[in-house]
Design a protein around this motif. Structure first.
Motif, PDB file in Angstrom:
ATOM      1  N   HIS A   2      -5.344  -6.295   6.400  1.00 40.31           N
ATOM      2  CA  HIS A   2      -4.633  -5.272   6.219  1.00 40.31           C
ATOM      3  C   HIS A   2      -5.403  -4.173   5.921  1.00 40.31           C
ATOM      4  CE1 HIS A   2      -0.904  -3.130   6.024  1.00 40.31           C
ATOM      5  NE2 HIS A   2      -0.982  -2.665   4.954  1.00 40.31           N
ATOM      6  N   PHE A   3      -6.200  -4.379   5.004  1.00 41.08           N
ATOM      7  CA  PHE A   3      -7.018  -3.291   4.660  1.00 41.08           C
ATOM      8  C   PHE A   3      -7.917  -2.572   5.963  1.00 41.08           C
ATOM      9  CE2 PHE A   3     -11.764  -2.371   3.707  1.00 41.08           C
ATOM     10  CZ  PHE A   3     -11.504  -1.142   2.677  1.00 41.08           C
ATOM     11  N   ILE A   4      -8.294  -3.548   6.644  1.00 40.66           N
ATOM     12  CA  ILE A   4      -9.004  -3.018   8.044  1.00 40.66           C
ATOM     13  C   ILE A   4      -8.146  -2.578   9.055  1.00 40.66           C
ATOM     14  CG2 ILE A   4     -10.057  -3.939  10.204  1.00 40.66           C
ATOM     15  CD1 ILE A   4     -11.874  -4.171   7.589  1.00 40.66           C
ATOM     16  N   LEU A  11      -2.689  -1.268  -8.070  1.00 37.02           N
ATOM     17  CA  LEU A  11      -3.396  -0.456  -7.204  1.00 37.02           C
ATOM     18  C   LEU A  11      -3.206  -0.896  -5.857  1.00 37.02           C
ATOM     19  CD1 LEU A  11      -6.874   0.724  -8.633  1.00 37.02           C
ATOM     20  CD2 LEU A  11      -4.794   2.246  -8.148  1.00 37.02           C
ATOM     21  N   LEU A  12      -3.442  -1.998  -5.624  1.00 37.58           N
ATOM     22  CA  LEU A  12      -3.128  -2.750  -4.082  1.00 37.58           C
ATOM     23  C   LEU A  12      -1.600  -2.524  -3.668  1.00 37.58           C
ATOM     24  CD1 LEU A  12      -3.858  -4.813  -2.069  1.00 37.58           C
ATOM     25  CD2 LEU A  12      -2.966  -6.900  -3.496  1.00 37.58           C
ATOM     26  N   ILE A  13      -0.716  -2.719  -4.734  1.00 34.09           N
ATOM     27  CA  ILE A  13       0.671  -2.648  -4.039  1.00 34.09           C
ATOM     28  C   ILE A  13       1.082  -1.212  -4.006  1.00 34.09           C
ATOM     29  CG2 ILE A  13       2.967  -2.756  -4.836  1.00 34.09           C
ATOM     30  CD1 ILE A  13       2.130  -5.160  -6.463  1.00 34.09           C
ATOM     31  N   VAL A  14       0.304  -0.293  -4.792  1.00 35.67           N
ATOM     32  CA  VAL A  14       0.523   1.116  -4.244  1.00 35.67           C
ATOM     33  C   VAL A  14      -0.196   1.572  -2.984  1.00 35.67           C
ATOM     34  CG1 VAL A  14      -0.040   3.570  -5.061  1.00 35.67           C
ATOM     35  CG2 VAL A  14       1.074   1.791  -6.821  1.00 35.67           C
ATOM     36  N   LYS A  37       2.132 -16.623   9.960  1.00 38.38           N
ATOM     37  CA  LYS A  37       2.741 -16.391  11.329  1.00 38.38           C
ATOM     38  C   LYS A  37       4.152 -15.829  11.099  1.00 38.38           C
ATOM     39  CE  LYS A  37       0.091 -19.887  13.080  1.00 38.38           C
ATOM     40  NZ  LYS A  37      -0.998 -19.519  13.957  1.00 38.38           N
ATOM     41  N   PHE A  38       4.788 -15.486  10.210  1.00 38.36           N
ATOM     42  CA  PHE A  38       5.958 -14.734  10.195  1.00 38.36           C
ATOM     43  C   PHE A  38       6.190 -13.518   9.429  1.00 38.36           C
ATOM     44  CE2 PHE A  38       6.341 -18.123   7.209  1.00 38.36           C
ATOM     45  CZ  PHE A  38       6.983 -17.601   6.213  1.00 38.36           C
ATOM     46  N   ASN A  39       5.219 -13.404   8.467  1.00 44.64           N
ATOM     47  CA  ASN A  39       5.264 -11.937   7.806  1.00 44.64           C
ATOM     48  C   ASN A  39       4.307 -11.300   7.983  1.00 44.64           C
ATOM     49  OD1 ASN A  39       7.434 -12.388   5.989  1.00 44.64           O
ATOM     50  ND2 ASN A  39       6.047 -13.872   4.821  1.00 44.64           N
ATOM     51  N   SER A  40       4.553  -9.669   7.966  1.00 46.30           N
ATOM     52  CA  SER A  40       3.424  -8.849   8.341  1.00 46.30           C
ATOM     53  C   SER A  40       2.329  -8.812   7.238  1.00 46.30           C
ATOM     54  CB  SER A  40       4.265  -7.512   8.351  1.00 46.30           C
ATOM     55  OG  SER A  40       4.400  -7.077   6.996  1.00 46.30           O
ATOM     56  N   LEU A  41       1.276  -8.275   7.699  1.00 44.99           N
ATOM     57  CA  LEU A  41       0.031  -8.210   6.700  1.00 44.99           C
ATOM     58  C   LEU A  41       0.349  -7.444   5.420  1.00 44.99           C
ATOM     59  CD1 LEU A  41      -2.867  -7.822   9.125  1.00 44.99           C
ATOM     60  CD2 LEU A  41      -2.385  -9.796   7.907  1.00 44.99           C
ATOM     61  N   ALA A  42       1.193  -6.512   5.591  1.00 41.87           N
ATOM     62  CA  ALA A  42       1.733  -5.515   4.483  1.00 41.87           C
ATOM     63  C   ALA A  42       2.464  -6.368   3.374  1.00 41.87           C
ATOM     64  CB  ALA A  42       2.486  -4.312   4.920  1.00 41.87           C
ATOM     65  N   THR A  43       3.441  -7.175   3.952  1.00 40.74           N
ATOM     66  CA  THR A  43       4.183  -8.004   3.064  1.00 40.74           C
ATOM     67  C   THR A  43       3.468  -8.971   2.493  1.00 40.74           C
ATOM     68  OG1 THR A  43       5.943  -7.635   4.464  1.00 40.74           O
ATOM     69  CG2 THR A  43       6.125  -9.486   3.338  1.00 40.74           C
ATOM     70  N   GLY A  44       2.294  -9.526   3.024  1.00 36.34           N
ATOM     71  CA  GLY A  44       1.501 -10.533   2.526  1.00 36.34           C
ATOM     72  C   GLY A  44       0.772 -10.048   1.437  1.00 36.34           C
ATOM     73  N   SER A  45       0.326  -8.816   1.751  1.00 34.90           N
ATOM     74  CA  SER A  45      -0.681  -8.006   0.975  1.00 34.90           C
ATOM     75  C   SER A  45       0.230  -7.498  -0.684  1.00 34.90           C
ATOM     76  CB  SER A  45      -1.121  -6.701   1.465  1.00 34.90           C
ATOM     77  OG  SER A  45      -1.933  -7.013   2.457  1.00 34.90           O
ATOM     78  N   ILE A  46       1.504  -7.319  -0.238  1.00 35.17           N
ATOM     79  CA  ILE A  46       2.376  -7.152  -1.556  1.00 35.17           C
ATOM     80  C   ILE A  46       2.610  -8.150  -2.166  1.00 35.17           C
ATOM     81  CG2 ILE A  46       4.739  -6.344  -2.224  1.00 35.17           C
ATOM     82  CD1 ILE A  46       4.470  -4.193  -0.097  1.00 35.17           C
ATOM     83  N   ILE A  47       2.823  -9.468  -1.638  1.00 34.20           N
ATOM     84  CA  ILE A  47       2.972 -10.505  -2.133  1.00 34.20           C
ATOM     85  C   ILE A  47       1.742 -11.007  -3.137  1.00 34.20           C
ATOM     86  CG2 ILE A  47       3.284 -13.298  -1.897  1.00 34.20           C
ATOM     87  CD1 ILE A  47       5.312 -12.415   0.487  1.00 34.20           C
TER      88      ILE A  47
END
Length: 165
Positions: A145-147, A74-77, A11-21
């Motif tokens: 985030h992929f979508i 690879l995910l983070i990159v 609810k407070f982080n972006s999908l990109a941040t969640g994906s990096i985490i």
């Protein structure tokens, strides 16, 4: 046009941040698992091929953990470079791991119950299902985030969102 499952992470982080985490957690957990694999005297067994010697099971696990680290990198990159193709291996691996984790939790709990360790079986089920839910949520964050990146690439990076009423 596919809609993402989630709009944000927690609810407070972006999908990109969640994906990096998610990628970083994958790397940290894989390294921690390798340390446990090679330093502690724990007997690892496979469900189907339970006749494998212990050293073969450890080699298989080590190779899987190395691949997990590589795919998490690879995910983070992919998130940083906004390239959904680099994220695809993690998305595929993630859903297969989620299914495998669920099967493993149920199988291990049943083994505990059969061997008479009722409390251990219940605790394994509770914490195992909790781990499955957390993992499934993190997979949904990465998949969403992929979508988004896939849709962005098909429209062009600098085009605005399509107008909707």
């Amino acid at each position: 046009m596919t809609e993402p499952i989630l709009k944000s992470c927690c609810k407070f982080n972006s999908l990109a941040t969640g994906s990096i985490i998610s990628g970083m957690l994958g790397i940290v957990l894989a390294i921690a698992s390798m340390i446990v694999l090679f330093t502690l005297r724990v007997e690892f067994r496979t469900i189907v091929f339970d006749w494998f010697p212990q050293y073969v099971v450890k080699i298989i696990l080590a190779i899987n953990l190395c691949m997990t680290i590589f795919i998490s990198i690879l995910l983070i990159v992919g998130v940083v470079k906004r390239n959904h193709y680099l994220m695809m291996p993690w998305v595929v691996l993630g859903i297969t791991i989620a299914i495998g984790l669920l099967i493993s939790v149920i199988y291990t709990a049943v083994v505990f119950f059969i061997e008479g360790f009722i409390l251990a079986g219940f605790l394994w089920l509770i914490f195992g299902f909790l781990a499955c839910l957390i993992y499934a949520y993190m997979w949904m964050v990465v998949y969403s985030h992929f979508i988004v990146l896939k849709e962005e690439r098909s429209r062009g990076r600098y085009n605005k969102q399509p107008y909707r009423r």
